[in-house]
Scaffold this active site. Structure first.
Site, short mmCIF file in Angstrom:
data_model
loop_
_atom_site.label_atom_id
_atom_site.label_comp_id
_atom_site.label_asym_id
_atom_site.label_seq_id
_atom_site.Cartn_x
_atom_site.Cartn_y
_atom_site.Cartn_z
N CYS A 264 0.85 -1.19 0.00
CA CYS A 264 0.00 0.00 0.00
C CYS A 264 0.89 1.24 0.00
CB CYS A 264 -0.99 -0.01 1.16
SG CYS A 264 -0.28 -0.39 2.78
N SER A 297 3.38 -2.29 3.97
CA SER A 297 3.25 -0.83 3.82
C SER A 297 4.45 -0.30 3.07
CB SER A 297 3.20 -0.17 5.19
OG SER A 297 4.48 -0.21 5.80
N ASP A 298 4.28 0.81 2.39
CA ASP A 298 5.46 1.50 1.88
C ASP A 298 6.26 1.97 3.11
OD1 ASP A 298 7.36 2.67 0.29
OD2 ASP A 298 5.93 3.65 -1.03
N CYS A 299 7.54 2.27 2.89
CA CYS A 299 8.41 2.40 4.07
C CYS A 299 8.08 3.61 4.91
CB CYS A 299 9.86 2.35 3.62
SG CYS A 299 10.18 0.70 2.95
N SER A 301 5.16 4.19 6.00
CA SER A 301 3.81 4.64 5.68
C SER A 301 2.90 4.74 6.90
CB SER A 301 3.21 3.61 4.73
OG SER A 301 2.63 4.18 3.65
#
Ligand SMILES: *[C@@H]1O[C@H](CO)[C@@H](O)[C@H](O)[C@H]1NC(C)=O
Ligand SMILES: *[C@@H]1O[C@H](CO)[C@@H](O)[C@H](O)[C@H]1NC(C)=O
Ligand SMILES: *[C@@H]1O[C@H](CO)[C@@H](O)[C@H](O)[C@H]1NC(C)=O
Ligand SMILES: *[C@@H]1O[C@H](CO)[C@@H](O)[C@H](O)[C@H]1NC(C)=O
Ligand SMILES: *[C@@H]1O[C@H](CO)[C@@H](O)[C@H](O)[C@H]1NC(C)=O
Length: 769
Positions: A264, A297-299, A301
């Protein structure tokens, strides 16, 4: 990182132990385990169900999860997963990248003297331009072989957060280069093909060679434009655009590619951070599409949705809302810090944590992580000798050749003949670049062949950069003009690099930066022979001046062509390869960048505001070049051999459209099954040179539900020797391929006249009830 370091330390110990012939168990020497379930070294692990490979994965994972304490569970919610030494489980770093080759971005992978580099394929946008689905998969397969080889010597992980399948809907986007372009079908074919290449094993469909991840879900694609950045951007997206554009490649990744993970994004969609949206995660990815894998998750996020977006009041709420929405793994440390307090505060249940780690562990199990020493498993024989092999490097060169797009070619210009061209002037800021050729999310390549080196290998060259870099505040035109006046032909290699378009850096205009245009115009007036303009970039440009300048006899777009880019450019320029790439995105005029807000996510035009819409499917304005544009050295002809003109769709008794007139019908799956037909086309190479040609099958649906003006149903690339004709067959599934998405996100078959097109051919097809 900890994992690999310990393993290296252990290997040294093992060597010493063997050398001294001391029969000491390795476990005594190493505190933390090196491989999970290393029963050979630690027989007591054999009694654990999760180490028993004759049990199915679900049973093994549930055995493992019920043995863990809450703290041990929580340390498995983050990318730097902690070790559970008492159960013989080492730490694991989830974050590795392999966008177009094994990359050093992400702490899970690094290069060393053991493996100093890996094959660096063209940046994805150029590979997509090949429109060759088997190539997408072939590249993925090589990348996963090199990844496994690096894993076996402790240099890489098994979970790779690639590919990026966001729709490249705005030419200014700094990460557009990472994507397969603007078309949902091409993006879907690319995503599913690359994922299969990365993941598929020879026999067991539930096993993974490495795990891929399709990102960034969803409606991302603003990085940093005029002060609006991805950490704060709220993408306002209507359901129709979400379902017929933004989500399409993700759905294909999960359903057709069977991808092991979806990431995401940072942005919000309609006011909700994607990583905290239960409809997008549990509802769509896991519920509708049935992801077999983990959602990451994107880093940072999760931190971003709390700290930057202030979506929740407390960090515990942010942890709880994302886990409950369906997030399984946090790239970052946020969930390891705040999940326990969230549970204590009653914001999230342990059962939600169990679901998340179950998805994570199941993925590792499919990868063989719980089978002990990887060198004793399938792929265990791969090692440094399998990285950067001549075959792999040749495929990198081949991919670049297949992607390069010939945009303009005045009769008699290209290919250059190496026997009549005795000298070449090679000019421009990208003429002798190395790293520029591999774009972002790169690794250390095996080696580079720069454009100058590639061309010099064929004929003698004179070189002058003309611009010190792509931003080029002051062009040095004198030397460039001098060599252009001397040489038999001039190759100008211009464009941009990561200083202009990159992650966290969107462009603000569509012109060549700095004084590049000046340089080109000056060189053109001075040149003795034909001038070939080569553009290296991810996104497109307004190069009207070059298109209309008759002294610029050819224009090539070469994307970021990868480690062998210079050799591939020379192959095309000298006709050792017949170009067959086609643009995977629309090239807009500068006016587009002046009028259209990058933040406007609408795909469809709005006559009321003058908004022109986006991509070839909807955009109503002028273009510089169009999606699908590209020339070959041979002309190709299409001939319609077989296609229906009328399709009747069956409706059940009592369907409202039997009595009322309907513009479209939503068909139940059972009615779709027999609604497919074939289109047969004869495709002939009319030229004297063998080459490949992509046949595009487009359809213009009736104008209902604001449908696209045309959309791609299928593409097929064929190789044809001179004067040869072959039959190309498309199987068209009415429900899937000829449907449109209505305003509420439902797929419907539009009734009425659909016009199918292939090249200049047009074929009317009526769909009736
Ligand atoms: C592994 O599982 C199989 C199947 O349930 C069982 O027969 C076997 O005894 C188990 N092995 C061990 C070592 O427990
Ligand atoms: C925890 O689980 C119980 C029982 O299923 C449920 O009623 C409750 O709403 C859950 N709590 C949270 C915070 O999700
Ligand atoms: C071109 O680039 C290569 C690789 O960086 C370098 O070795 C070479 O010296 C350069 N050639 C010229 C003429 O500058
Ligand atoms: C672009 O966005 C700015 C800032 O949000 C807004 O003021 C402006 O009206 C928008 N322009 C168009 C053409 O939509
Ligand atoms: C597609 O790519 C594969 C792999 O490089 C190649 O063998 C094949 O010839 C290509 N297909 C066409 C039609 O060019």
């Amino acid at each position: 990182m900890v994992y690999t370091r310990n393993r290296a330390k252990c290997s040294v110990f093992i060597l010493i132990v063997l050398f001294l012939i001391l029969l000491i168990e390795n476990g005594v020497l190493c505190q933390s385990p090196v491989f999970a379930c290393d029963i050979g070294k630690n027989p007591s692990l054999g009694s654990f169900g999760f180490c028993n490979s004759s049990l199915d994965i679900a049973s093994r994972v549930s055995d493992l999860v019920q043995r863990l304490t809450l703290q041990e569970k929580i340390i498995n919610l983050v990318d730097k997963a902690g070790a559970v030494s008492r159960l013989g489980i080492p730490s694991y770093e989830w974050w590795s990248e392999a966008l177009h080759g094994v990359s050093y971005v992400g702490p899970g992978t690094k290069f060393s003297s053991v493996v100093p580099g890996a094959t660096s394929f063209p940046q994805v946008i150029l590979t997509a331009a090949s429109f060759n689905a088997s190539l997408f998969q072939a590249i993925g397969k090589v990348v996963s072989t090199e990844a496994r080889a690096m894993y076996n010597v402790g240099l890489a992980g098994l979970t790779f957060w690639s590919p990026n399948v966001n729709i490249f809907r705005d030419p200014r986007w700094g990460r557009g280069q990472e994507t397969p372009g603007e078309d949902p079908l091409l993006s879907s074919k690319y995503g599913a093909g690359y994922v299969r290449g990365l993941q598929e094993t020879d026999n067991d469909p539930n096993r993974l060679k490495v795990a891929a991840c399709c990102k960034h879900y969803t409606a991302y694609d603003v990085d940093n434009w005029k002060g609006i950045d991805r950490y704060h951007f709220n993408a306002v997206v209507n359901q129709q655009d979400l379902d017929d554009t933004y989500n399409v490649p993700f759905k294909s990744c999960v359903i057709d590619g069977n991808v092991a993970s979806v990431m995401c994004s940072y942005n919000q969609v309609n006011g909700k951070p994607t990583c905290a949206d239960p409809d997008l995660l549990s509802g769509v990815i896991r519920g509708e599409w049935k992801l077999n894998g983990y959602i990451v998750s994107d880093c940072d996020s999760v931190d971003v949705l709390y700290s930057s977006q202030h979506y929740t009041k407390t960090p515990e709420e942010a942890a709880a809302v994302s886990i409950k929405a369906g997030l399984d793994l946090d790239c970052g440390t946020f969930l390891s810090q705040h999940t326990e307090a969230a549970i204590k505060g009653g914001l999230v249940n342990v059962s939600d944590i169990d679901r998340a780690i179950t998805n994570n562990f199941a993925t590792l199990m499919r990868l063989g992580f719980f089978e002990g020493d990887p060198t004793k498993q399938p792929y265990g024989k791969l090692g440094p000798k399998d990285v950067c092999t001549p075959d792999h490097q040749e495929l990198a060169r081949e991919a670049a050749r297949q992607g390069i797009v010939l945009l303009k070619n005045t009769a008699g210009s290209l290919p250059l003949s190496p026997t009549t061209i005795k000298s070449l002037a090679v000019i421009g800021p990208n003429a002798n670049v190395t790293k520029t050729m591999i774009g972002n999310y790169e690794g250390t390549p095996c080696k580079y062949t720069t454009p100058l080196q590639g061309l010099t290998a064929v004929v003698p060259t004179l070189y002058s950069p003309g611009c010190a870099n792509v931003a080029c505040a002051t062009a040095q035109v004198d030397d460039a003009k001098k060599i252009a006046a001397q040489a038999d032909a001039t190759i100008l290699i211009v464009g941009i690099d990561l200083s202009i378009e990159a992650e966290s850096l969107d462009r603000v205009d569509l012109l060549l930066p700095g004084q590049q245009t000046l340089l080109i115009n000056e060189v053109v007036t001075a040149s003795k022979g034909p001038v070939i303009l080569v553009i290296m970039s991810g996104g497109g440009f307004d190069i009207t001046f070059a298109k209309s300048n008759t002294k610029i006899t050819s224009i090539l777009w070469v994307g970021y062509p990868g480690e062998a880019g210079g050799a591939a450019i020379a192959d095309v320029i000298f006709g050792y390869f017949n170009p067959s790439g086609r643009l995977p995105n629309t090239w807009y005029p500068q006016e587009f960048a002046e009028k259209v807000n990058m933040t406007n996510m609408n795909m469809r035009p709005d006559p009321a505001t003058g908004y022109p819409g986006r991509t070839y499917r909807f955009y109503t304005g002028e273009t510089i070049y169009e999606f699908g544009d590209g020339l070959s050295y041979s002309p190709f002809n299409h001939r319609l051999v077989k296609a229906p003109t009328l399709i009747s769709v069956p409706l059940e008794e009592g369907h409202t459209c039997r009595s009322e007139s309907c513009q479209s019908v939503q068909l139940v799956e059972s009615h779709c099954q027999n609604l497919a037909f074939d289109i047969h086309l004869g495709v002939k190479n009319m030229g004297s040179m063998a080459g490949s040609h992509t046949v595009f099958l487009f359809s213009s649906p009736p104008n209902v539900h604001n449908s696209p003006k045309k959309h791609l149903l299928g593409f097929e690339k064929v190789h044809l020797t001179s004067q040869r004709e072959e039959l190309v067959k498309f199987r068209v599934d009415v429900c899937k391929d000829l449907s449109v998405v209505d305003e509420f996100g439902s797929r419907k078959v539009a009734l009425g006249l659909h016009v199918l097109h292939v090249g200049d051919l047009k074929h009317p097809l009526s769909i009736m009830i």
